[in-house]
Design a protein around this motif. Structure first.
Motif, mmCIF file in Angstrom:
data_model
loop_
_atom_site.group_PDB
_atom_site.id
_atom_site.type_symbol
_atom_site.label_atom_id
_atom_site.label_comp_id
_atom_site.label_asym_id
_atom_site.label_seq_id
_atom_site.Cartn_x
_atom_site.Cartn_y
_atom_site.Cartn_z
ATOM 1 N N GLY A 51 -14.956 -1.593 24.281
ATOM 2 C CA GLY A 51 -15.914 -0.486 24.262
ATOM 3 C C GLY A 51 -15.988 0.215 25.596
ATOM 4 N N GLN A 52 -16.281 1.485 25.551
ATOM 5 C CA GLN A 52 -16.374 2.282 26.774
ATOM 6 C C GLN A 52 -17.608 3.169 26.693
ATOM 7 N N ILE A 53 -18.448 3.107 27.727
ATOM 8 C CA ILE A 53 -19.615 3.981 27.822
ATOM 9 C C ILE A 53 -19.218 5.201 28.636
ATOM 10 N N ILE A 54 -19.199 6.350 27.993
ATOM 11 C CA ILE A 54 -18.752 7.575 28.656
ATOM 12 C C ILE A 54 -19.862 8.144 29.536
ATOM 13 N N ASN A 55 -21.076 8.253 29.011
ATOM 14 C CA ASN A 55 -22.254 8.654 29.784
ATOM 15 C C ASN A 55 -23.479 8.069 29.101
ATOM 16 N N ASP A 56 -24.674 8.545 29.464
ATOM 17 C CA ASP A 56 -25.884 7.944 28.913
ATOM 18 C C ASP A 56 -26.087 8.282 27.441
ATOM 19 N N LYS A 57 -25.255 9.174 26.892
ATOM 20 C CA LYS A 57 -25.409 9.550 25.486
ATOM 21 C C LYS A 57 -24.204 9.176 24.634
ATOM 22 N N TRP A 58 -23.019 9.219 25.201
ATOM 23 C CA TRP A 58 -21.799 8.997 24.419
ATOM 24 C C TRP A 58 -21.175 7.639 24.741
ATOM 25 N N SER A 59 -20.653 6.989 23.718
ATOM 26 C CA SER A 59 -19.900 5.753 23.883
ATOM 27 C C SER A 59 -18.901 5.637 22.738
ATOM 28 N N THR A 60 -17.850 4.841 22.967
ATOM 29 C CA THR A 60 -16.805 4.710 21.949
ATOM 30 C C THR A 60 -16.256 3.291 21.941
ATOM 31 N N THR A 84 -12.848 0.897 20.265
ATOM 32 C CA THR A 84 -11.541 0.919 19.609
ATOM 33 C C THR A 84 -11.173 -0.501 19.187
ATOM 34 N N PHE A 85 -10.656 -0.645 17.955
ATOM 35 C CA PHE A 85 -10.320 -1.941 17.379
ATOM 36 C C PHE A 85 -8.890 -1.892 16.826
ATOM 37 N N ALA A 86 -8.137 -2.973 17.041
ATOM 38 C CA ALA A 86 -6.773 -3.051 16.512
ATOM 39 C C ALA A 86 -6.482 -4.480 16.060
ATOM 40 N N HIS A 87 -5.633 -4.589 15.039
ATOM 41 C CA HIS A 87 -5.306 -5.893 14.458
ATOM 42 C C HIS A 87 -3.894 -5.854 13.887
ATOM 43 N N VAL A 88 -3.120 -6.896 14.139
ATOM 44 C CA VAL A 88 -1.814 -7.084 13.498
ATOM 45 C C VAL A 88 -1.691 -8.556 13.118
ATOM 46 N N LYS A 127 2.684 -8.942 6.145
ATOM 47 C CA LYS A 127 2.515 -8.236 7.410
ATOM 48 C C LYS A 127 1.461 -7.153 7.195
ATOM 49 N N SER A 128 0.565 -7.054 8.150
ATOM 50 C CA SER A 128 -0.529 -6.099 8.002
ATOM 51 C C SER A 128 -0.978 -5.615 9.366
ATOM 52 N N GLY A 129 -1.605 -4.463 9.351
ATOM 53 C CA GLY A 129 -2.149 -3.882 10.568
ATOM 54 C C GLY A 129 -3.378 -3.054 10.250
ATOM 55 N N SER A 130 -4.378 -3.115 11.126
ATOM 56 C CA SER A 130 -5.620 -2.359 10.940
ATOM 57 C C SER A 130 -6.001 -1.685 12.249
ATOM 58 N N PHE A 131 -6.653 -0.531 12.123
ATOM 59 C CA PHE A 131 -7.098 0.217 13.300
ATOM 60 C C PHE A 131 -8.415 0.906 12.980
ATOM 61 N N MET A 132 -9.335 0.854 13.934
ATOM 62 C CA MET A 132 -10.600 1.573 13.790
ATOM 63 C C MET A 132 -11.023 2.125 15.140
ATOM 64 N N ASN A 133 -11.542 3.322 15.114
ATOM 65 C CA ASN A 133 -12.114 3.940 16.308
ATOM 66 C C ASN A 133 -13.467 4.525 15.923
ATOM 67 N N ARG A 134 -14.508 4.146 16.664
ATOM 68 C CA ARG A 134 -15.856 4.624 16.358
ATOM 69 C C ARG A 134 -16.510 5.230 17.594
ATOM 70 N N TRP A 135 -17.396 6.192 17.342
ATOM 71 C CA TRP A 135 -18.107 6.898 18.401
ATOM 72 C C TRP A 135 -19.601 6.866 18.118
ATOM 73 N N GLU A 163 -29.189 11.405 16.640
ATOM 74 C CA GLU A 163 -28.236 10.319 16.847
ATOM 75 C C GLU A 163 -27.141 10.409 15.795
ATOM 76 N N THR A 164 -25.953 9.976 16.165
ATOM 77 C CA THR A 164 -24.865 9.964 15.193
ATOM 78 C C THR A 164 -23.872 8.850 15.522
ATOM 79 N N ARG A 165 -23.280 8.313 14.487
ATOM 80 C CA ARG A 165 -22.185 7.354 14.591
ATOM 81 C C ARG A 165 -21.106 7.793 13.619
ATOM 82 N N PHE A 166 -19.886 7.869 14.089
ATOM 83 C CA PHE A 166 -18.802 8.279 13.198
ATOM 84 C C PHE A 166 -17.511 7.628 13.658
ATOM 85 N N GLY A 167 -16.530 7.598 12.764
ATOM 86 C CA GLY A 167 -15.271 6.985 13.129
ATOM 87 C C GLY A 167 -14.250 7.047 12.016
ATOM 88 N N ILE A 168 -13.081 6.489 12.290
ATOM 89 C CA ILE A 168 -12.003 6.412 11.307
ATOM 90 C C ILE A 168 -11.568 4.953 11.181
#
Length: 738
Positions: free
Chosen positions: A256-265, A267-271, A292-300, A308-313
């Motif tokens: 996880g990364q805190i960009i500023n006092d309002k935004w953060s993100t 990232t998740f990965a799996h193989v 064999k499998s792989g997963s990826f998620m990115n959330r903000w 407030e909002t939370r979104f991702g893929i």
């Protein structure tokens, strides 16, 4: 049954006592934020509770009033409030201001990794991070192996797919959500559980019964909500590696990364992969499919004063190849491929001057494609799905009377095919709901109703579906809660993918109808008591749930020796579940957990009411967890014993027709040892420690194209004892200091 619940409501209302509820906020940068795990103490009564993730708490007032309520939270000045008899009927808001002190004070307490929520009117079982780390490996289907509420089993002996069961009902009857967003629905139901690594998960909440109308109409057996790690609180970097003696290997990374006092993100990965071929029972089939499998998620996340909002893929790919290693000229193959892409979002509009009022919208749009074959039979599907749920929260006069209301819409374009047959549908389901919550001194009552309009049907009676639900929680005293629930739920079955494992036979499918709705009334009662034995923390829970189907899609394997019949039955099938569980901490470092569950799941098969196949009527679970005082060592062990279960009728290669057969008693043992270092965890463990195996899980394994071939009678592990090892490495987020 309905009159009993109504009478019980009147009874508990008449005997209500004093219960204080409230919410704790922290004032930071002129913003109010709810404080999780703030300690709330009644000084004279010497009772204490902790706030939940939304800052809420409830505590039982003693008879000796007035008393002083003291609130502590790390990084904030403590505060105290005088409470009197008049506070019994009010909600309380407490604001704590940031502390100017430089010294840091850390308050620690020992909590079981599995707990029951005392705040919520429904019975909610919470599996924390510690419970998930007990599991041997890292995906969601394996996260319940140390849990008595949810059962996990293989669907067949060739595909490697697993399914969960709640209240004795298959996982398709359990509503799965990711932070209250629909999750693993439709075509994903068979293989989607394998796509979610346990290391991504912060906690899991299991709710039995029909649940809240806010979450939708599909929670027929219950609801499992998965909370993923949040960008602001997750590790800056986390790496997990796993490998076992069969050649299975996994790698999971998130940060996880805190960009500023309002935004953060985040990232998740799996193989993961398994490329070793095993045939321990020498029947010519792979005991575990190549995969064999792989997963990826990115959330903000964005947190503002009024919005407030939370979104991702989220996306994943999964491929499995099972079947014969040698044997016939044309080898029998069991192959599946799943591809998934999804966008999700939650938006919330806040009213700073009205903290108990909010408006939120939940969105989800997904694409899923599944293809596969069993022998000479091809199946597959494609699904486009959209979901929107708008929710408004408010109060009526005081916080003792709250309500939620909103609108939802679900759109689904579903294509399914089995050989030359198609099972397609295009349906839009708009709905509206209203839920009222009364919070008294000791009684909490929730009454809800939702109405949904189903466009897939021409029959007006089928188009409209009404789902009434009532839940109540009554606190007998500061240690004991009683909950009752009743409600209606329904769903549209996904015939092919819900039952794809049944293609691992040579039987013909006979489907009379696929576009009808399943309906159920589910009622239950539970008692949870927290107490102290020999001055040690102890909890006991007992519950009983009864589900009666107005209509259910029944898979009848007894009517014919060469066919499987799919048909709807009305007012016949039912499920009764009793479960009791004891958790005891005899020493500070050791916790024991003992559970017993009884299941009676019946429907009409071949014209007679019989227990459903592959459902063990009895299950006993014993778990012991040890954690050293210096927190460097953890040892966990679990033993589950399953009683004999009824097996599906089958015709043997010599023509003998076996009926009313039962499996053996199945013992399952798991154990794991973990060593903690500053940034590293190293762990080693074993599954199926008693080395109990089903020796011949496949009928006619040497001739898979024979009419008697059947790979669905799997009631125990095909593998022997499996030893595994792994590591965890993490860089934690630094705690901010003034």
């Amino acid at each position: 049954m309905k009159y009993f619940f109504f009478g019980f409501f009147l009874f508990v209302i008449s005997f209500s006592h004093a219960q204080l509820q409230g919410i704790v906020f922290g004032i930071k940068n002129e913003r109010k934020i709810p404080l999780k795990q703030a300690k709330v103490i009644l000084r004279k009564a010497q009772t204490q509770v902790y706030t939940d993730e939304k800052g809420r708490f409830e505590i039982i007032l003693s008879k000796e009033l007035p008393d002083v309520l003291v609130v502590f939270a790390q990084g904030y000045e403590s505060d105290s409030v005088m409470v009197t008899k008049s506070d019994r009927y009010t909600g309380m808001e407490i604001d704590l201001f940031e502390s100017d002190e430089l010294d840091e004070v850390v308050v620690e307490f020992k909590q079981d990794s599995k707990t029951f929520s005392r705040l919520k009117p429904l019975q909610v079982e919470n599996l924390g991070e510690g419970e998930l780390k007990k599991a041997a490996c890292c995906n969601l289907s394996e996260s319940f192996e140390t849990n008595a509420t949810v059962d996990v089993s293989f669907t067949d002996a060739v595909s490697g797919a697993k399914k969960i069961q709640l209240l004795g009902l298959d996982g398709v009857y359990t509503q799965l959500q990711m932070e209250n967003i629909p999750f693993l629905t439709g075509l994903e139901s068979s293989f989607g559980l394998n796509s979610v690594p346990g290391t991504w998960v912060e906690s899991i909440q299991i709710t039995k019964g029909t649940g809240s109308v806010v979450n939708g109409y599909e929670s027929m057996a219950g609801l499992i909500n998965v909370e993923f790690r949040k960008p602001k609180t997750m590790q800056r970097l986390f790496v997990n590696g796993y490998g076992n003696m069969l050649g299975r290997a996994e790698l999971n990374v998130h940060g996880g990364q805190i960009i500023n006092d309002k935004w953060s993100t985040g990232t998740f990965a799996h193989v993961s992969a398994l490329q070793s071929e095993w045939d321990i029972n020498r029947d010519g089939f792979r005991d575990a499919p190549l995969s064999k499998s792989g997963s990826f998620m990115n959330r903000w996340e964005y947190n503002g004063k009024k919005f407030e909002t939370r979104f991702g893929i989220n996306a994943y790919y999964d491929q499995r190849q099972g079947g014969q290693l040698y044997g016939t000229t044309i080898r029998y193959k069991a192959e599946t491929t799943n591809q998934h892409a999804e966008f999700f979002a939650k938006t919330g509009f806040l009213f700073p001057n009205k903290p108990y009022q909010s408006f939120g919208v939940v969105y989800q749009f997904k694409y899923h494609e599944s293809d596969g074959l069993y022998g000479l039979r091809n199946f597959g599907g494609r699904e486009l799905r959209g979901y929107i749920n708008a929710i408004f929260d408010g109060i009526i006069g005081t916080t003792a009377h709250k309500y939620k209301m909103g609108l939802s819409v679900v759109g689904q374009d579903l294509q399914q095919q089995l050989d030359s047959a198609n099972f397609n549908r295009n349906v839009i389901t708009p709905g509206a709901f209203f839920e009222y919550t009364y919070t008294g001194t000791r009684l909490t009552l929730v009454a809800g109703m939702r109405a949904d309009y189903q466009t897939a049907f021409s029959d007006q009676k089928e188009k409209f579906q009404f789902s009434p639900r009532v839940h109540a929680k009554y606190a007998l005293d500061e240690y004991t809660d009683i909950r009752i629930t009743t409600g209606k739920a329904w769903r549209l079955p996904t015939v092919v993918m819900d039952n794809s494992s049944l293609l691992a036979t040579s039987r013909t499918w006979v489907v009379s109808s696929s576009n009808e709705q399943e309906e159920v009334w589910n009622s239950g009662i539970s008692v949870i008591r927290s107490m102290r034995w020999w001055n040690r923390a102890t909890s006991i829970s007992v519950d009983f749930y009864y589900a009666r189907f107005n209509k259910q899609l029944i898979i009848d394997r007894e009517r014919s020796t060469d066919s499987i019949f799919f048909g709807f039955q009305s007012n016949v099938s039912r499920s009764s579940t009793f479960q009791s569980e004891l958790s005891f901490m005899p020493w500070r470092t050791i916790t024991f957990r003992l559970a017993y569950k009884y299941l009676e799941v019946k429907a009409s098969y071949a014209g007679s009411l019989r227990q459903q196949v592959m459902i063990p009527p009895h299950r006993v679970l014993f778990n012991v967890a040890f954690a050293s005082r210096n927190k460097k060592w953890e040892i966990d062990g679990t033993v589950s014993v399953y009683s004999p279960m009824r097996l599906p009728d089958v015709t043997m290669p010599d023509g003998t027709h076996l009926t009313n057969e039962k499996s053996q008693v199945v013992p399952v043992g798991l154990a794991q040892v973990t060593r903690h270092f500053k940034h590293w965890d190293l762990y080693v463990g074993g599954e199926n420690l008693f080395n109990f195996r089903q020796k011949n899980p496949i009928v006619s394994a040497n001739n898979p194209y024979d009419p008697t071939f059947d790979a669905t009678r799997v009631w125990a592990s095909v593998m022997g004892t499996v030893v595994y090892a792994g590591f965890r490495y993490e860089i934690k987020r630094k705690t901010e200091k003034k």
